[in-house]
Design an enzyme around this catalytic site. Structure first.
Site, PDB file in Angstrom:
ATOM      1  N   CYS A  25      19.213  35.329  22.061  1.00 39.09           N
ATOM      2  CA  CYS A  25      19.352  34.533  23.301  1.00 39.09           C
ATOM      3  C   CYS A  25      20.601  34.918  24.098  1.00 39.09           C
ATOM      4  O   CYS A  25      20.711  34.592  25.276  1.00 39.09           O
ATOM      5  CB  CYS A  25      19.382  33.055  22.953  1.00 39.09           C
ATOM      6  SG  CYS A  25      17.862  32.551  22.138  1.00 39.09           S
TER       7      CYS A  25
ATOM      8  N   ASN B 244      11.924  27.892  26.073  1.00 42.82           N
ATOM      9  CA  ASN B 244      12.998  28.827  25.707  1.00 42.82           C
ATOM     10  C   ASN B 244      12.450  30.259  25.793  1.00 42.82           C
ATOM     11  O   ASN B 244      11.622  30.648  24.972  1.00 42.82           O
ATOM     12  CB  ASN B 244      13.467  28.505  24.284  1.00 42.82           C
ATOM     13  CG  ASN B 244      14.605  29.407  23.820  1.00 42.82           C
ATOM     14  OD1 ASN B 244      14.936  30.400  24.475  1.00 42.82           O
ATOM     15  ND2 ASN B 244      15.197  29.078  22.690  1.00 42.82           N
TER      16      ASN B 244
ATOM     17  N   HIS C 218      21.951  29.159  28.790  1.00 46.15           N
ATOM     18  CA  HIS C 218      20.713  29.531  28.093  1.00 46.15           C
ATOM     19  C   HIS C 218      19.896  28.258  27.868  1.00 46.15           C
ATOM     20  O   HIS C 218      20.432  27.218  27.476  1.00 46.15           O
ATOM     21  CB  HIS C 218      21.061  30.204  26.764  1.00 46.15           C
ATOM     22  CG  HIS C 218      19.880  30.311  25.863  1.00 46.15           C
ATOM     23  ND1 HIS C 218      18.703  30.891  26.273  1.00 46.15           N
ATOM     24  CD2 HIS C 218      19.666  29.880  24.582  1.00 46.15           C
ATOM     25  CE1 HIS C 218      17.822  30.834  25.281  1.00 46.15           C
ATOM     26  NE2 HIS C 218      18.389  30.223  24.249  1.00 46.15           N
TER      27      HIS C 218
HETATM   28  O1  UT7 Z   1      17.654  29.667  21.474  1.00 40.94           O
HETATM   29  C1  UT7 Z   1      18.797  29.504  20.680  1.00 40.94           C
HETATM   30  C2  UT7 Z   1      18.560  29.079  19.333  1.00 40.94           C
HETATM   31  N1  UT7 Z   1      17.836  27.838  19.188  1.00 40.94           N
HETATM   32  C3  UT7 Z   1      18.451  26.684  19.104  1.00 40.94           C
HETATM   33  O2  UT7 Z   1      19.642  26.612  19.272  1.00 40.94           O
HETATM   34  C4  UT7 Z   1      17.628  25.486  18.712  1.00 40.94           C
HETATM   35  C5  UT7 Z   1      18.533  24.401  18.249  1.00 40.94           C
HETATM   36  N2  UT7 Z   1      17.858  23.275  17.619  1.00 40.94           N
HETATM   37  C6  UT7 Z   1      17.054  22.418  18.301  1.00 40.94           C
HETATM   38  O3  UT7 Z   1      16.832  22.552  19.493  1.00 40.94           O
HETATM   39  C7  UT7 Z   1      16.506  21.233  17.535  1.00 40.94           C
HETATM   40  O4  UT7 Z   1      17.074  21.201  16.259  1.00 40.94           O
HETATM   41  C8  UT7 Z   1      14.949  21.261  17.422  1.00 40.94           C
HETATM   42  C9  UT7 Z   1      14.327  20.944  18.760  1.00 40.94           C
HETATM   43  C10 UT7 Z   1      14.478  22.590  16.921  1.00 40.94           C
HETATM   44  C11 UT7 Z   1      14.501  20.168  16.431  1.00 40.94           C
HETATM   45  O5  UT7 Z   1      14.965  18.913  16.848  1.00 40.94           O
HETATM   46  P1  UT7 Z   1      15.673  17.931  15.783  1.00 40.94           P
HETATM   47  O6  UT7 Z   1      16.012  16.709  16.515  1.00 40.94           O
HETATM   48  O7  UT7 Z   1      16.804  18.706  15.151  1.00 40.94           O
HETATM   49  O8  UT7 Z   1      14.493  17.635  14.783  1.00 40.94           O
HETATM   50  P2  UT7 Z   1      14.378  17.956  13.215  1.00 40.94           P
HETATM   51  O9  UT7 Z   1      14.194  19.412  12.998  1.00 40.94           O
HETATM   52  O10 UT7 Z   1      15.527  17.268  12.515  1.00 40.94           O
HETATM   53  O11 UT7 Z   1      13.048  17.200  12.848  1.00 40.94           O
HETATM   54  C12 UT7 Z   1      12.940  15.782  12.985  1.00 40.94           C
HETATM   55  C13 UT7 Z   1      11.531  15.375  12.618  1.00 40.94           C
HETATM   56  C14 UT7 Z   1      11.050  15.945  11.278  1.00 40.94           C
HETATM   57  O12 UT7 Z   1      10.263  14.954  10.674  1.00 40.94           O
HETATM   58  P3  UT7 Z   1      10.879  14.025   9.511  1.00 40.94           P
HETATM   59  O13 UT7 Z   1      11.294  14.969   8.421  1.00 40.94           O
HETATM   60  O14 UT7 Z   1      12.029  13.302  10.132  1.00 40.94           O
HETATM   61  O15 UT7 Z   1       9.721  13.133   9.151  1.00 40.94           O
HETATM   62  C15 UT7 Z   1      10.171  17.100  11.666  1.00 40.94           C
HETATM   63  O16 UT7 Z   1       9.175  17.365  10.704  1.00 40.94           O
HETATM   64  O17 UT7 Z   1      10.590  15.870  13.585  1.00 40.94           O
HETATM   65  C16 UT7 Z   1       9.536  16.592  12.942  1.00 40.94           C
HETATM   66  N3  UT7 Z   1       9.089  17.661  13.835  1.00 40.94           N
HETATM   67  C17 UT7 Z   1       8.122  17.492  14.750  1.00 40.94           C
HETATM   68  N4  UT7 Z   1       7.380  16.422  15.060  1.00 40.94           N
HETATM   69  C18 UT7 Z   1       6.481  16.586  16.062  1.00 40.94           C
HETATM   70  C19 UT7 Z   1       9.562  18.928  13.914  1.00 40.94           C
HETATM   71  N5  UT7 Z   1       8.890  19.596  14.877  1.00 40.94           N
HETATM   72  C20 UT7 Z   1       8.006  18.720  15.412  1.00 40.94           C
HETATM   73  C21 UT7 Z   1       7.047  18.827  16.429  1.00 40.94           C
HETATM   74  N6  UT7 Z   1       6.316  17.730  16.729  1.00 40.94           N
HETATM   75  N7  UT7 Z   1       6.859  19.958  17.147  1.00 40.94           N
END
Ligand code: UT7
Length: 326
Positions: free
Chosen positions: A113, A283, A253
């Site tokens: 990125c 993204n 970004h």
């Molecule tokens: O481009 C540069 C590099 N990329 C980044 O810097 C990305 C940085 N990270 C993020 O943007 C966020 O961490 C994400 C958007 C990827 C994830 O958001 P989060 O708030 O950190 O969610 P999480 O990974 O902690 O997941 C929370 C919950 C989980 O369920 P449980 O375990 O709490 O029951 C996941 O299984 O959300 C669930 N989950 C989803 N639910 C519905 C994960 N993906 C999805 C989805 N739809 N697509």
């Protein structure tokens, strides 16, 4: 003093659009979750066989047209991409041929990125040192064809597209004022596609398996991203002899609207100075900054004399920033 000035910007988005509703119909996710956690509402998708060069080429042509520069005048093409058409030849060479830049050198940059900021820093160094006068920097990503649509944690985040800029040597105080690049390879496993390179080639055994997909530790990346956006931005401004109050337009970004919001808050930049198009394009990795910049320029949000701050963060880990007087 001779500077590298951006004299033209261009962009390209493939035709197909998938909304969050479309994703709801193919995986266990919801429009509400995607919007709330990322700010994404839809993404553009490349057609089968549409590679990064197919997007980078129209974006480069668009930027050249805006700059009023003929392809023969281009000295160098840098294509920033994590998804080159082939392992080799470089995607920059494919773009060079198709735009007819017959006097140009060409190479790719892969810094995920942060690729575009790295490409821009290289172009700036070539121009400032007098080696080249006209450089095209392209960010192009055809990445959704490689996504595993069964992995909701990553599939909902990405989109395809390209952005490009033309940089020309010019006397005066407009142009790139400073660039800053950072890296920390110890964080490489936070965002990685393990198979497909020289370390672990794709074999009959691992093909289609998890090693061939994007593996991401999202929450850890999130934490690092906001701090590194701030570090890159403040360092680049310091190198330019400017402060955050001088920034008119911030083009970060587009990884996540919440990361952008948190970074802008840490930097004390109000919403009206922050360019965000993640809702429409998701993204797009290396294409994200040049595409957002192009849209901001085309939409009249960037005007002559503005101080523009670009900042990136991504796999590697890599981070970087550039300060531009428009
Ligand atoms: O481009 C540069 C590099 N990329 C980044 O810097 C990305 C940085 N990270 C993020 O943007 C966020 O961490 C994400 C958007 C990827 C994830 O958001 P989060 O708030 O950190 O969610 P999480 O990974 O902690 O997941 C929370 C919950 C989980 O369920 P449980 O375990 O709490 O029951 C996941 O299984 O959300 C669930 N989950 C989803 N639910 C519905 C994960 N993906 C999805 C989805 N739809 N697509």
């Amino acid at each position: 003093m001779q500077r590298a000035r951006i004299t033209g910007t261009g962009g390209f988005l493939p035709e197909t659009v998938w909304t969050n509703a479309k994703l709801e119909s193919i995986m266990d996710t919801s429009d509400e979750w995607i919007r709330k956690r990322t700010g994404i509402g839809q993404r553009h998708l490349a057609a089968a066989g549409e590679g990064s060069s197919d997007m980078g080429t129209p974006a480069a042509r668009d930027a050249l047209a805006h700059a009023g520069v003929a392809p023969e005048e281009v000295d160098l093409i840098i294509c920033c991409t994590t998804m080159p058409d082939y392992l080799f030849p470089a995607t920059a060479c494919l773009i060079q041929d198709r735009i007819g830049a017959r006097n140009a050198g060409a190479f790719d940059v892969n810094a995920a990125c942060s690729g575009f900021v790295c490409g821009l820093a290289s172009a700036n160094a070539y121009i400032r040192s007098g080696v080249y006068r006209t450089v095209v920097v392209v960010g192009a990503e055809s990445q959704t064809n490689r996504l595993n649509w069964e992995k909701r944690d990553t599939a909902v985040l990405f989109g395809d597209g390209a952005g490009a800029v033309v940089l020309q040597a010019e006397d005066g105080d407009r142009g790139i004022l400073s660039t800053f690049l950072g890296s920390d390879g110890s964080g490489g496993d936070l965002l990685i596609i393990p198979a497909g390179g020289s370390k672990a080639p794709v074999t009959k055994e691992n093909a289609g398996g998890p090693e061939c997909d994007i593996q991401m530790k999202g929450a850890e990346l999130f934490k690092q991203a906001t701090a590194l956006f701030e570090e890159a931005s403040t360092k680049a401004l310091e190198l330019a002899g400017l402060s955050l109050e001088d920034v008119d337009v911030f083009v970060p970004h587009q990884a996540n609207a919440r990361i952008i919001g948190a970074a802008a808050k840490r930097l004390g930049l109000p919403d009206e100075k922050v360019v965000m198009n993640i809702e429409r394009v998701a993204n797009t990795t290396s294409a994200s900054i040049p595409l957002a910049l192009h849209e901001a320029v085309a939409g009249g949000r960037v005007t002559e004399g503005d101080t523009v701050l670009l900042a990136s963060f991504g796999a590697g880990l890599t981070w970087g920033a550039a300060v531009i007087r428009w």
